[in-house]
Design an enzyme around this catalytic site. Sequence first.
Site, short mmCIF file in Angstrom:
data_model
loop_
_atom_site.label_atom_id
_atom_site.label_comp_id
_atom_site.label_asym_id
_atom_site.label_seq_id
_atom_site.Cartn_x
_atom_site.Cartn_y
_atom_site.Cartn_z
N GLU A 196 -90.26 90.93 -87.16
CA GLU A 196 -90.61 89.71 -86.42
C GLU A 196 -92.09 89.41 -86.61
O GLU A 196 -92.85 90.30 -87.01
CB GLU A 196 -90.31 89.92 -84.92
CG GLU A 196 -88.84 90.20 -84.69
CD GLU A 196 -88.46 90.26 -83.23
OE1 GLU A 196 -89.37 90.24 -82.36
OE2 GLU A 196 -87.24 90.32 -82.96
N TYR B 108 -81.18 103.28 -83.84
CA TYR B 108 -80.69 104.51 -84.47
C TYR B 108 -80.04 104.18 -85.82
O TYR B 108 -80.27 104.87 -86.82
CB TYR B 108 -79.70 105.15 -83.49
CG TYR B 108 -78.92 106.31 -84.03
CD1 TYR B 108 -79.51 107.55 -84.20
CD2 TYR B 108 -77.57 106.16 -84.36
CE1 TYR B 108 -78.78 108.62 -84.69
CE2 TYR B 108 -76.83 107.22 -84.85
CZ TYR B 108 -77.45 108.45 -85.02
OH TYR B 108 -76.71 109.49 -85.52
N THR C 118 -94.46 100.76 -94.44
CA THR C 118 -95.67 100.79 -95.27
C THR C 118 -96.04 102.23 -95.64
O THR C 118 -95.53 103.19 -95.05
CB THR C 118 -96.87 100.18 -94.49
OG1 THR C 118 -97.10 101.02 -93.34
CG2 THR C 118 -96.59 98.76 -94.03
N PHE D 162 -90.24 87.31 -92.88
CA PHE D 162 -90.25 88.06 -94.15
C PHE D 162 -88.84 88.51 -94.53
O PHE D 162 -88.68 89.57 -95.14
CB PHE D 162 -91.15 89.30 -94.10
CG PHE D 162 -92.57 89.06 -93.62
CD1 PHE D 162 -93.23 87.89 -93.92
CD2 PHE D 162 -93.25 90.04 -92.90
CE1 PHE D 162 -94.54 87.68 -93.50
CE2 PHE D 162 -94.55 89.85 -92.48
CZ PHE D 162 -95.20 88.66 -92.78
N GLY E 232 -105.66 93.50 -121.85
CA GLY E 232 -106.86 92.66 -121.83
C GLY E 232 -106.55 91.34 -121.14
O GLY E 232 -105.78 91.30 -120.18
N GLU F 173 -82.69 103.02 -97.88
CA GLU F 173 -83.58 101.93 -98.29
C GLU F 173 -84.81 102.48 -99.03
O GLU F 173 -85.24 101.94 -100.06
CB GLU F 173 -84.01 101.14 -97.04
CG GLU F 173 -84.82 99.90 -97.36
CD GLU F 173 -85.18 99.09 -96.12
OE1 GLU F 173 -84.58 99.31 -95.04
OE2 GLU F 173 -86.09 98.25 -96.23
N GLY G 201 -93.53 94.50 -86.92
CA GLY G 201 -93.08 94.89 -88.26
C GLY G 201 -92.91 96.39 -88.31
O GLY G 201 -91.81 96.92 -88.17
#
Length: 382
Positions: free
Chosen positions: A127, A232, A364, A156, A338, A241, A131
């Site tokens: 939300e 849970y 994260t 997201f 490059g 995941e 997060g």
Amino acid sequence: MNLYNEEHQLFRQSVKDFLKKEAMPYIDDWEKAGEIPRTIWKKFGDMGFLGVNIPEKYGGSGLDFGYQSILVEETSKCYSGGFSAAIIGHISLAMVYLERFGSEYIKERYLPKSCSGEWFGCLGVTEPFAGSDVAGIKTTAVADGDDYILNGSKTFITNGVLSDFLIIAAKTNPEMKSAGISLFVLDRSMPGISAHKLDKLGWHASDTAEISIQDVRVPAKNIIGEAGMGFYYIMQNFALERLILAIGAITACETAIAYTLKYMSERKAFGRPINKFQVLRHRMAQLASETTMLKSFNSTISVAFNQSKNVVKECAMAKLLCTELSDKVMTECLQCFGGYGYMEDYRMARMFRDSRLGTIGGGTSEIMRELISKMVIDDVSY
Ligand SMILES: Cc1cc2nc3c(=O)[nH]c(=O)nc-3n(C[C@H](O)[C@H](O)[C@H](O)COP(=O)(O)OP(=O)(O)OC[C@H]3O[C@@H](n4cnc5c(N)ncnc54)[C@H](O)[C@@H]3O)c2cc1C
């Protein structure tokens, strides 16, 4: 023990052939469009790819984790993190909850169409103000007769604009933190749901949404599993995941390294191919070594995961290290191109952008370190 046997390898070949014909020629268009077309879902479904892990009685093939892993690897070789995210998000973020925790009613209603590609789904946990702190979500579900009324917002969310159904985490008991969370499956057609597409750094072929949920009436039979068990269930699926994100990240590393080595063999500077410069050779040797090591770790824990062993800690470790390695690989590979690395004419720029999500989505890097600390220092087990 290996995750893949001969049958897996035949399956891999059919996925490769399929992607070469049905996805690779169109990837650049999908990246520009900001979404993949609805027709591709049906094609995936017709090949039986979407339901690899779903029991046959619900339209799938009831196969082991190796098949899902192959789908992650092969879609991750398509030079579009967004395309892979859209497909794998449906399989491993949306369908998995219905299959593992859903009632018979839910399985019968949603799974056959999910396997055939007629429908695809999304998972809405994050939300605007919650997060990393999943227990802090504010979306509510208030009982009203045989229904619940849902209010809140999600952000997201992968496949959040175009998906046909939405798995939404909401608080059935707002007084409580994690124990107050339940999961619901919502049909896109339910009045009160609206979504808009977010502009983002990478994953351009995936539609990522902010979703508003206003007085959405959802039948109680659309609760996934038991009320109050949502947190849970989410934590249980995090191992999968994270393993998938780790596998995808390592495949992206391999893809980028191969792409870079080819370029290095063709590009000349100071009269010789740049793959003759020791500094670049050593850089690539380092990246290839780290990638190989982590791929081997992923294989080991994939086998254990497939045997239903508890690999929560190892999946968090894999996710942390593989996604961080991917950022390093993309940065250093891009350097070998490059100025051309900075141009959209080469796929390096897109791989660089797409990689950046790895250390953010699915928890994260900071949260991975926090979780791993608790398990290795405080002896906490999940
Ligand atoms: C392209 C994309 C697709 C996504 N798809 C989905 C999806 O399909 N479904 C879904 O539900 N979500 C999805 N997400 C959301 C994703 O899981 C979250 O962005 C992620 O969990 C981080 O939450 P946040 O963005 O609110 O960051 P925050 O939680 O606000 O974190 C901000 C920073 O603070 C750090 N931080 C937070 N708490 C701590 C702590 N305790 N200790 C140390 N550092 C901390 C974080 O590591 C981060 O660096 C997606 C995100 C993106 C960008």
